[in-house]
Design an enzyme around this catalytic site. Sequence first.
Site, PDB file in Angstrom:
ATOM      1  N   GLU A 131       0.832  -1.203   0.000  1.00 16.73           N
ATOM      2  CA  GLU A 131       0.000   0.000   0.000  1.00 16.73           C
ATOM      3  C   GLU A 131       0.871   1.259   0.000  1.00 16.73           C
ATOM      4  O   GLU A 131       1.812   1.314   0.777  1.00 16.73           O
ATOM      5  CB  GLU A 131      -0.927   0.014   1.224  1.00 16.73           C
ATOM      6  CG  GLU A 131      -1.980   1.091   1.119  1.00 16.73           C
ATOM      7  CD  GLU A 131      -2.964   1.077   2.297  1.00 16.73           C
ATOM      8  OE1 GLU A 131      -2.629   0.534   3.354  1.00 16.73           O
ATOM      9  OE2 GLU A 131      -4.054   1.622   2.133  1.00 16.73           O
ATOM     10  N   GLY A 275       2.611  -0.359  11.325  1.00 19.31           N
ATOM     11  CA  GLY A 275       2.114  -1.244  12.373  1.00 19.31           C
ATOM     12  C   GLY A 275       1.637  -2.572  11.816  1.00 19.31           C
ATOM     13  O   GLY A 275       1.994  -3.636  12.300  1.00 19.31           O
ATOM     14  N   MET A 277      -0.743  -4.418   8.101  1.00 18.84           N
ATOM     15  CA  MET A 277      -1.424  -4.227   6.814  1.00 18.84           C
ATOM     16  C   MET A 277      -2.473  -5.299   6.627  1.00 18.84           C
ATOM     17  O   MET A 277      -2.222  -6.484   6.810  1.00 18.84           O
ATOM     18  CB  MET A 277      -0.375  -4.290   5.685  1.00 18.84           C
ATOM     19  CG  MET A 277      -0.956  -4.138   4.294  1.00 18.84           C
ATOM     20  SD  MET A 277      -1.635  -2.462   4.046  1.00 18.84           S
ATOM     21  CE  MET A 277      -2.875  -2.823   2.807  1.00 18.84           C
ATOM     22  N   GLU A 278      -3.640  -4.840   6.172  1.00 23.84           N
ATOM     23  CA  GLU A 278      -4.845  -5.673   6.183  1.00 23.84           C
ATOM     24  C   GLU A 278      -4.993  -6.566   4.961  1.00 23.84           C
ATOM     25  O   GLU A 278      -6.090  -6.719   4.449  1.00 23.84           O
ATOM     26  CB  GLU A 278      -6.065  -4.748   6.286  1.00 23.84           C
ATOM     27  CG  GLU A 278      -6.333  -3.865   5.044  1.00 23.84           C
ATOM     28  CD  GLU A 278      -5.749  -2.460   5.095  1.00 23.84           C
ATOM     29  OE1 GLU A 278      -4.781  -2.258   5.848  1.00 23.84           O
ATOM     30  OE2 GLU A 278      -6.253  -1.584   4.386  1.00 23.84           O
ATOM     31  N   ASN A 279      -3.929  -7.205   4.474  1.00 24.22           N
ATOM     32  CA  ASN A 279      -4.091  -8.082   3.311  1.00 24.22           C
ATOM     33  C   ASN A 279      -5.147  -9.147   3.619  1.00 24.22           C
ATOM     34  O   ASN A 279      -5.037  -9.846   4.619  1.00 24.22           O
ATOM     35  CB  ASN A 279      -2.770  -8.773   2.990  1.00 24.22           C
ATOM     36  CG  ASN A 279      -1.600  -7.826   3.076  1.00 24.22           C
ATOM     37  OD1 ASN A 279      -1.519  -6.880   2.322  1.00 24.22           O
ATOM     38  ND2 ASN A 279      -0.719  -8.061   4.031  1.00 24.22           N
ATOM     39  N   HIS A 309      -8.117  -3.593  14.475  1.00 23.85           N
ATOM     40  CA  HIS A 309      -8.148  -2.599  13.390  1.00 23.85           C
ATOM     41  C   HIS A 309      -8.033  -3.323  12.035  1.00 23.85           C
ATOM     42  O   HIS A 309      -8.833  -3.107  11.131  1.00 23.85           O
ATOM     43  CB  HIS A 309      -6.999  -1.600  13.607  1.00 23.85           C
ATOM     44  CG  HIS A 309      -6.750  -0.626  12.495  1.00 23.85           C
ATOM     45  ND1 HIS A 309      -6.875   0.735  12.645  1.00 23.85           N
ATOM     46  CD2 HIS A 309      -6.359  -0.802  11.204  1.00 23.85           C
ATOM     47  CE1 HIS A 309      -6.585   1.340  11.507  1.00 23.85           C
ATOM     48  NE2 HIS A 309      -6.258   0.433  10.613  1.00 23.85           N
ATOM     49  N   GLU A 310      -7.044  -4.203  11.932  1.00 27.03           N
ATOM     50  CA  GLU A 310      -6.838  -4.903  10.653  1.00 27.03           C
ATOM     51  C   GLU A 310      -8.023  -5.806  10.337  1.00 27.03           C
ATOM     52  O   GLU A 310      -8.423  -5.950   9.178  1.00 27.03           O
ATOM     53  CB  GLU A 310      -5.536  -5.716  10.681  1.00 27.03           C
ATOM     54  CG  GLU A 310      -4.277  -4.913  11.003  1.00 27.03           C
ATOM     55  CD  GLU A 310      -4.110  -3.650  10.182  1.00 27.03           C
ATOM     56  OE1 GLU A 310      -4.503  -3.647   9.009  1.00 27.03           O
ATOM     57  OE2 GLU A 310      -3.612  -2.641  10.732  1.00 27.03           O
TER      58      GLU A 310
HETATM   59 ZN   LIG Z   1      -5.694   0.502   8.606  1.00 24.30          ZN
END
Ligand SMILES: [Zn+2]
Length: 840
Positions: A131, A275, A277-279, A309-310
Amino acid sequence: MPGGNLTRDEARERARLVAVDTYRVALDLSGAKDLSAATFRSTSTISFSCAAPGASTFLDLIAPQVLSVTLNGESLDPAAVFADSRITLPSLQARNEVTVVAECAYSRTGEGLHRFVDPADGRVYLYTQFEPADSRRLYANFEQPDLKASFTFDISAPAGWHMSSNAAARSRLPVVEGAARWLFSPTERISTYLTVVVAGPYHVVRDHYARVLPDGTTLEIPLAALCRASLAEHFDAEAIFEVTKQGLDFFHEVFDYPYPFGKYDQAFVPEYNLGAMENPGCVTFTEDYVFRSKVTDASYEGRAGTILHEMAHMWFGDLVTMRWWDDLWLKESFADFMGTYAQVKATRWTNAWVTFANRRKAWAYRQDQLPTTHPVVASIDDLEDAKLNFDGITYAKGASVLKQLAAYVGEEPFLEGARRYFKRHAFGNTTLADLLAALEETSGRDLGAWSKAWLETDGVNTLALDRGAIVQSGAPGRLEARPHRIAVGTYAAADGGVARIGRAELDVTGTHTPIEVLPDAFTLINDEDLSYCKVYLDQEQLAWLEERLSSVRDPMARSLVWSSLWNMTRDGELPTTRFVGFVDRHAAGETEIAVLQSILAQTTAALDLYLAPGRRAAVADLAAATARRELAAAAPGSDHQLVWLGFTAATAVSEADFELLEDLLDGGTVLDGLTVDADKRWTLLRALAAAGRADDARLGAELAGDNTAAGHRHHAGCLAARPDQAAKAAAWRLVVDCGDQPNDLLRELLEGMAQADQTTLLEPFVEPYFAGLDRIWAERTIENARRIVSLGFPRLLVAPETLARADSWLSTGGHAPALRRLVAEARDDLARALRARAVG
Ligand SMILES: [Zn+2]
């Protein structure tokens, strides 16, 4: 490379022309362990349609070499079509297939496919981070979030490695010449920036989540948690799975949409730039969340917040994705809000909003007062713009105003709006208007005015009590007043403490709102943190709190007061000496460990930046005395003991202070319940090194005993911290002259160099810094460059001359806009420090 900096207009045009069906991405990583090999073979086959046959478009690719390009069976000359990070595709048909074979490069900066060698055992690890637009460093593609497609990965890598991607591996072929090959199932339709590869001899722990859905079927989600093999002994996978399952339960309850991506891997990876990453199906995290030394509960709270969060992103961001980076905030603010909301409702961290009020909001308030601030809904013209907007506005201010929105429309309509939005736009792309439409339907309210005031204009307002009224103000040139729904609490002494004796909820709309104020009590504006604003305290309130702050029982109220004290100190409204006085009297009484840690970090920053030189010695002595007193008084084995130890190292000034640090290191002084483990040893050594009390030999011996990735970083930071011109010069050379360096190392070197009592040693780097900025921006990757620009700025040389040098750089033309933004922000921090010093 203008071709690498895709613009919104280009993306719009390409989305009008092209719709993508599938990618097949074949990667040959079988030579990854050979460090002399700088590249790997990448073959990308894309099947797509074109709305205007005959037109041309382009693919994105950042690679040292393209070997072949085949479009609809015809071979194109790479030398003719590949230039400036793009591959031109001429004369498209209604249906197209293109295959690009390229040599792509391993990364050392965490952008693209990062390769890391573990110093502890020599093993090689790979992972990707994309990203907003680095998947084009792994394979040729249409790199924009609204050209979603289904991806099938086919990856060869050394036998014995673990391999993860978004989807589950469908089959694993027999080993040939030491290489195994993994064929993955096709993914759901996702954006390029969400694809992922994690490969290496990772330590893998497995678990399983199951849930009966409303239709009676059972949803099964295989879980995995990964870290480097040499960290396995420190890996508390059970604790990670516990939060993961709490989150999956919670999000299924509130979102009413089954997790759409099959399995759920969570990989903790080295030298990570952010922190997490939402893969989809394979979240990556910084391995700082694998705790090799004892840490406070604030670290566990922070990790749980990130996990949630992710996970929220799986729905908001991955299932439904913003059309372009203007609406980056849509997913980040929502995930930040939902992550904290889930933490409060579903985990043991029921006070997570208190931490949010103090820490997350401090980030937002700082950013929102910079000259470069922007509305939550920003106008993002191109990818460089997008990169810089992963900031305190997009995350923390956005989350704050969503929290406010949930309170304003009601929690249930808010969640029902989210549910409709997921169902309506599943696997698609959206803009703000789509979310507001769903929320207006479920709440029955017109959100236009709210959106204008909170999402589409920038700046933070200040509320203060003045003669029986709440007075609202804004920074010059910004909105003077916004509509706030706030609570006002009245606090008074009761039963040996301070308790809330009254609460009112009201609308503050203009600059002047009368309220009732009781004598002999403290009136807390924005109690419960319902709105987004700074609150100033008057002299009477300050005097009242100086006697009683730590006796206030409610942790949210205390946290909000600390937040006010810090904002006033930064704004030059409260002398730093008085802030440190509050810390001396009341910090030890703070029960919320995350809040205490942030207060002490603020104190350290205030000592470095905001104290007039004439007052520095006395106030530094007071802070050091506070630290030693509270370290001795802290309960054995408590989080407080750990925090005060760190503050003792950070504030050490006298011979006696340094002797204590020496004694703690060599075991001469033993504090009940305190183990001086690996990371704490480095914390103590850093303070000693900065004071000229740890030489090369001693630091080298420490490294020999801690030959780990963390050990190497700490060692580099300690070397740079020494009060020695040659040490500074060596660190500076590593930063600016040695090509792309891991960002963890850059941070360590630049933070190590910057010691507040070594300003004379730092002066020689001011000119090279400003003179080299444009070159660094042009030559380095953006993650690398932004660290050098922000952390290398002479922020500790708080003097009018430094400000003048920054102004003269800013007054010349020809700098990249994103670079100019970073320098303008650092310049503003410096001007702020000068103002704070004037009140001291
Ligand atoms: Zn995020």
